[in-house]
Design an enzyme around this catalytic site. Structure first.
Site, PDB file in Angstrom:
ATOM      1  N   ALA A 447       3.864   4.431  -1.151  1.00 15.85           N
ATOM      2  CA  ALA A 447       2.998   3.737  -2.120  1.00 15.85           C
ATOM      3  C   ALA A 447       2.774   2.333  -1.574  1.00 15.85           C
ATOM      4  O   ALA A 447       3.507   1.404  -1.914  1.00 15.85           O
ATOM      5  CB  ALA A 447       3.640   3.711  -3.499  1.00 15.85           C
ATOM      6  N   SER A 448       1.760   2.169  -0.729  1.00 12.16           N
ATOM      7  CA  SER A 448       1.703   0.993   0.141  1.00 12.16           C
ATOM      8  C   SER A 448       0.766  -0.120  -0.315  1.00 12.16           C
ATOM      9  O   SER A 448       0.935  -1.258   0.118  1.00 12.16           O
ATOM     10  CB  SER A 448       1.274   1.426   1.550  1.00 12.16           C
ATOM     11  OG  SER A 448       0.021   2.063   1.496  1.00 12.16           O
ATOM     12  N   ALA A 449      -0.266   0.193  -1.148  1.00 12.48           N
ATOM     13  CA  ALA A 449      -1.229  -0.857  -1.513  1.00 12.48           C
ATOM     14  C   ALA A 449      -0.513  -1.988  -2.265  1.00 12.48           C
ATOM     15  O   ALA A 449       0.414  -1.727  -3.036  1.00 12.48           O
ATOM     16  CB  ALA A 449      -2.337  -0.252  -2.371  1.00 12.48           C
ATOM     17  N   PRO A 450      -0.934  -3.265  -1.998  1.00 12.84           N
ATOM     18  CA  PRO A 450      -2.048  -3.733  -1.163  1.00 12.84           C
ATOM     19  C   PRO A 450      -1.699  -3.965   0.302  1.00 12.84           C
ATOM     20  O   PRO A 450      -2.513  -4.522   1.036  1.00 12.84           O
ATOM     21  CB  PRO A 450      -2.436  -5.052  -1.828  1.00 12.84           C
ATOM     22  CG  PRO A 450      -1.155  -5.570  -2.369  1.00 12.84           C
ATOM     23  CD  PRO A 450      -0.356  -4.378  -2.795  1.00 12.84           C
ATOM     24  N   GLY A 451      -0.486  -3.624   0.737  1.00 12.82           N
ATOM     25  CA  GLY A 451      -0.191  -3.655   2.159  1.00 12.82           C
ATOM     26  C   GLY A 451       0.778  -4.721   2.619  1.00 12.82           C
ATOM     27  O   GLY A 451       0.949  -4.892   3.835  1.00 12.82           O
ATOM     28  N   GLY A 452       1.417  -5.444   1.712  1.00 11.83           N
ATOM     29  CA  GLY A 452       2.366  -6.469   2.136  1.00 11.83           C
ATOM     30  C   GLY A 452       3.542  -5.894   2.907  1.00 11.83           C
ATOM     31  O   GLY A 452       3.906  -6.377   3.984  1.00 11.83           O
ATOM     32  N   ASP A 471      -1.393   5.732  -0.328  1.00 17.71           N
ATOM     33  CA  ASP A 471      -1.462   5.313  -1.732  1.00 17.71           C
ATOM     34  C   ASP A 471      -2.281   6.338  -2.487  1.00 17.71           C
ATOM     35  O   ASP A 471      -3.364   6.749  -2.033  1.00 17.71           O
ATOM     36  CB  ASP A 471      -2.084   3.924  -1.866  1.00 17.71           C
ATOM     37  CG  ASP A 471      -1.762   3.286  -3.211  1.00 17.71           C
ATOM     38  OD1 ASP A 471      -0.785   2.514  -3.287  1.00 17.71           O
ATOM     39  OD2 ASP A 471      -2.478   3.569  -4.193  1.00 17.71           O
ATOM     40  N   ASP A 515       8.345   2.420  -2.537  1.00 19.56           N
ATOM     41  CA  ASP A 515       8.257   1.359  -3.549  1.00 19.56           C
ATOM     42  C   ASP A 515       7.535   1.979  -4.740  1.00 19.56           C
ATOM     43  O   ASP A 515       6.320   1.892  -4.866  1.00 19.56           O
ATOM     44  CB  ASP A 515       7.499   0.157  -2.990  1.00 19.56           C
ATOM     45  CG  ASP A 515       7.483  -1.008  -3.965  1.00 19.56           C
ATOM     46  OD1 ASP A 515       8.512  -1.254  -4.618  1.00 19.56           O
ATOM     47  OD2 ASP A 515       6.433  -1.681  -4.078  1.00 19.56           O
ATOM     48  N   CYS A 572       9.889  -2.644  -9.027  1.00 17.80           N
ATOM     49  CA  CYS A 572       9.776  -3.995  -9.592  1.00 17.80           C
ATOM     50  C   CYS A 572      10.138  -3.941 -11.070  1.00 17.80           C
ATOM     51  O   CYS A 572       9.510  -4.586 -11.910  1.00 17.80           O
ATOM     52  CB  CYS A 572       8.374  -4.565  -9.393  1.00 17.80           C
ATOM     53  SG  CYS A 572       7.051  -3.481  -9.942  1.00 17.80           S
TER      54      CYS A 572
END
Length: 628
Positions: A447-452, A471, A515, A572
């Site tokens: 789950a990668s967006a927005p890519g940080g 994503d 994540d 989070c």
């Protein structure tokens, strides 16, 4: 004073001369003819003195203006004379202008200078050096002013001084990005006690932040954090000692009349009485309590719950105080009562208040240096030159910078557009640091967006190997792709699949980062809508989705990987339902999986039991910190 009399009596003549001139014209007429003979040379100056209160003609100011200019430019540039002394001299000059005394015998310009010099007898001769030659060349057109200007207060010439020239110009600081003021503290904490000390330390740090003093200031920050940790530990020890006070310790306390105390133990705030459930309901129907009433009630409830045996009112249960406090927290901070209670149960009473307070404060602005484009010290110097006040986050990361103030938009600088850094929360560095991807590996970000985190992994891998950035939301892959291109990550493959379809789509990864989607209760300061839009059903659905995703992530890892075989699960959120409960479920469903240490030196160990639920003892290896 004003007008010169035409028949002013002249000097007395000798007696013999008067007798000889008895038949001649009178002395009065003779004086008039003598005055007419010199009219062309002396009359203009006399007319200027005779016309007091009237604007003088330009030619009438010729003799007077020369002496006035000397007064205005007399002071040395570096040592001006007192204004009081100058004013006295102007008054003397005005007296001379209003009468003929001191001027009637002046015949030419040289006599005029000598007379002006005698009027300013207190001044040094050297004060006039360099001015006399210039005075003869002055343009008299500039002297066509009202005579009143010479009667007003003297204005000293501000020619500056060497000290003013040497003083450097102070830099203008940018505005701090404070969104709102922090609400009044309900319970003072150790960090508050040391805030004054930290402010003094910040004031003692001299000069702007540069590359040379950046390391020293970072060490100072670490030392300050250590002092604050010691204060917090000391406060916790004192709280534990206060909580262990037994009835025997209170035996020496003088008996207090129960009628004076109210209903029970020691009186807290004067006149405080814990409301009943009926009174609370009636209060809600009237539109809610007053803010000051809520603050007062919260302070008293925290005090009582800190030492219930000593401070509780007679006949009131602990649950009554807890429910009143939760209700007041919900109304004061704007939560629904379900979420307020769920978060309150995660912490001790005093820490719970600190948590709710912290959610009202904007999170610090941090950036991550993209080592594919630049080095941290070069980036810091470039941003400092643009007016950005920043310093390293800490020793635990060599790519993070915290921004305090900026005179330019931190998200629109040339360095940002060139991909030298990424705006990213410091806590989101932790999952990637724990995963520690190595060059040449195959890595999956489910789950990668927005890519940080994706671009952070690509930088650690030095653009080698391959990173699959997935994503489920196809719209979010646009920002993901943009950041990948901007930061120059050439080993990233962007895809959009439901994470639960892995490893059917592709598997055999050395390392996987999950994540997971979550409730966001760890980042309420960024999204205040979480306070009211979460219910029990949301937590149930999210927990179920997270359990499915973690099993698919485990199955996507190549078990016999020579360099990896690791999975990092992060959220989070601060709730146990979305963290310890999910990891414990994965351990029970995949017996071949074991927990290993994260390598992070901070954060609290995860719960091994919570509200009657018991988890694996290995969950103490997990870490609870701020939301990613």
């Amino acid at each position: 004073m004003g007008r010169r009399a035409k028949n002013k009596q002249g000097d007395p003549s000798p007696l013999l001369e008067v007798q000889e001139n008895a038949g001649r014209p009178s002395q009065k007429k003779l004086g008039k003819r003598k005055a007419d003979d010199v009219e062309t040379t002396k009359r203009p100056a006399k007319k200027a003195r005779e016309s007091e209160g009237k604007p003088p003609k330009p030619s009438a100011l010729k003799g007077k203006e020369k002496s006035s200019v000397k007064v205005a430019t007399k002071a040395k540039p570096t040592k001006p004379k007192p204004a009081k002394q100058k004013q006295a001299r102007f008054e003397d000059e005005d007296e001379g202008a209003g009468s003929s005394e001191g001027w009637e015998d002046v015949e030419d310009d040289e006599g005029l200078k000598a007379q002006a010099k005698s009027l300013f007898h207190n001044s040094d001769d050297e004060d006039f050096v360099g001015f006399e030659g210039d005075l003869n060349d002055l343009d008299m057109d500039e002297a066509d002013q009202d005579d009143d200007m010479f009667r007003g207060p003297v204005q000293e010439l501000d020619l500056g001084s060497d000290d003013d020239e040497d003083e450097p110009e102070l830099p203008v600081k940018g505005k701090k990005s404070k969104q709102h003021e922090r609400p009044t503290k309900i319970i003072p904490t150790g960090s508050d006690a040391s805030s004054d000390d930290s402010d003094e330390d910040e004031d003692d740090e001299d000069g702007p932040i540069t590359i040379k003093n950046m390391e020293a200031r970072s060490r100072a920050l670490d030392a300050r954090a250590a002092r604050e940790a010691e204060l917090d530990a000391e406060e916790m020890r004192q709280a534990e000692l206060a909580g262990e006070a037994s009835d025997d310790d209170l035996a020496d306390v003088d008996d207090v009349d129960m009628d004076e105390e109210g209903e029970g133990g020691e009186e807290g705030e004067e006149g405080f009485v814990l409301p009943t459930a009926e009174e609370l309901e009636e209060e809600k129907t009237r539109g809610g309590p007053d803010v000051h009433t809520v603050q007062r009630r919260m302070r008293e409830c925290v005090r009582v719950l800190g030492n219930f045996k000593r401070y509780a009112a007679k006949g009131r249960s602990r649950s009554e105080y807890v429910q009143t406090l939760i209700s007041d927290i919900a109304s004061y901070y704007g939560y629904n009562e379900f979420l307020a209670e769920k978060l309150f149960q995660l912490f001790p009473v005093a820490e719970a208040i600190e948590f709710f307070e912290a959610n009202e404060v904007p999170r610090p602005v941090t950036i991550r240096t993209n080592t594919l484009r630049t080095r941290r010290r070069d980036l810091a110097q470039a941003l400092i030159n643009r007016g950005v006040n920043l310093e390293p986050i800490g020793k635990w990361t060599n790519v993070g910078l915290q921004v305090f103030e900026s005179s330019v938009p931190i998200g629109a600088t040339p360095e940002y557009l060139a991909g030298h850094y990424m705006l990213q929360a410091a806590s989101s560095f932790l999952p990637v640091i724990a995963l520690a991807p190595q060059p040449g590996e195959r890595v999956l970000d489910m789950a990668s967006a927005p890519g940080g985190k994706t671009t952070h992994m690509a930088a650690l891998m030095q653009n080698t190997g391959v990173v699959f950035a997935n994503d489920a939301n196809k719209a979010r892959t646009k920002s993901l792709t943009a950041n990948v291109h901007r930061l120059g990550c050439k080993n990233v493959v962007v895809c959009s699949y439901d994470g639960r379809e892995f490893p059917k789509v592709i598997g055999g990864f050395d390392r996987v980062l999950l994540d997971a989607p979550c409730s966001g209760t760890g980042v309420i300061s960024k999204d205040a809508s979480v306070k009211t839009n979460k219910s029990e059903r949301d937590f149930t659905l999210l927990s179920h989705l997270q359990k499915q995703l973690i099993l698919c992530a485990i199955d996507s890892v190549q078990a016999d990987s020579k360099t990896g075989g690791y999975l990092v699960y992060s959220t989070c959120s601060v709730t146990v339902d979305e963290n310890e409960a999910v990891v414990d479920y994965a351990l029970r469903k995949r017996p071949n999986v074991k927990l290993v240490d994260t390598g992070l030196e901070f954060g609290r160990p995860g719960f091994t039991s919570y509200r009657g639920k018991t988890f694996s003892d290995k969950l103490s290896l997990t870490r609870r910190s701020s939301g990613a």
